[in-house]
Design an enzyme around this catalytic site. Sequence first.
Site: not given
Length: 398
Positions: A209-212, A276
């Site tokens: 995943t990503n930090p959005s 994102a």
Amino acid sequence: MNLSGRRVVLGVSGGIASYKACTIARRLTEAGAAVDVVLTASAAEFIRPVTFEALTGRPVLTSLWDRGEALSHIEYAKNPDAIVVAPATANLIARAAQGIADDLLTAILLAATQPIAIAPAMNDDMYAHPSTQQNLQRLADRGWELLGPARGSLAEGPSDRPGRMLEPEEIVAHVVRLLRQATSRWNGLRVVVTAGPTREPIDPVRVITNPSTGRMGYALASAAFTRGSDVTLISGPSLLEPPTGVETITVETTEDMLAAVSAAVKTADVLIMAAAPADYVVKEPFREKRPRTDGPLALTLEPTPDILRSIANVKPHNCKVVGFALEVGDGAVERAREKLRAKALDLIVMNRADEAGAGFESETNRVTLITEKSEQHIESLPKSAVAEKIFDSVEALL
Ligand code: CTP
């Protein structure tokens, strides 16, 4: 949201939720509206008028005879752009439904011709009582907007039935929408917004995943609601509260988000892809939790579908499509412009991942709004204000 020049009458009737009306008065005043608070006699037992006077900087009326002017209720009924009653007790609702005008607030409600919203707040049994239900139906038939009530704990204890007043921030969002309705280009338009990251499984307990956080997308969905649109928010995992008045659909993976966007966009006037989505999926995720080992672990990743490209043939011809471009380094505007063309967008919002106060995990954002013909740099602003700028730009394209 800028409410300067707008006038609101905030009617407060006497329930324990009266104290929450202070926050409503404050938020509307902060947004620039002139807020005239009218208290019923029992509301004035809960909260003294001076509290509202301090919060709004305006006199507070509690009686038909306050100013020695018999016609003040007519003046108060005719001047505002909207009237909101919060909390609206069962007794106030009953009197209003019957057209009784035995105090200043009910007299204003009887004389008013502008939009009226009420936020019922009472004991859950009082709310469920057929008298209250019939009274509310009568008011709804007259075009009054009923805000809530919510389920949740009441002054007298826990409850899972409706009765509790909506939270002040939710009521404010509805009032702003009501105030904007008369002049908004967005009334009745269908807006679809995506937000947050997506998650691709490695095994049942590990993800890519990503930090959005979803903040930018949630701010856009809230702004679209207060402009009068019918809003669907398609959100990956986020800790944020679903925005008021917005249909919120939660998804996990990029493939799930693609399915939800493909369905929602069919009837959309505007699509804003603020999410994102994860760009890669593990080709063969482990079915069971994989125990940790000392050696390296190689995963084969495959690209996820590009949602914006995939919906190009599904979206209505005249649906405006807005994308985001998260960029680093030199040439950011040029790369965003390439994405604008490659993904056939009407507008792209360029923000940077390598700048403090912008992009992921920030309360603020600094963006450049790019269309085929224009480029507008916007200084760092709270994401709610950036959302308004984005809608101003999209409005020019409608
Ligand atoms: N986007 C999408 N589908 C994906 C990934 C991104 O529709 N699988 C959307 C984003 O929501 C955003 C836009 O495409 O509106 C651009 O996203 P961005 O991450 O900046 O660009 P990418 O196309 O992913 O390219 P890169 O990461 O290489 O810059």
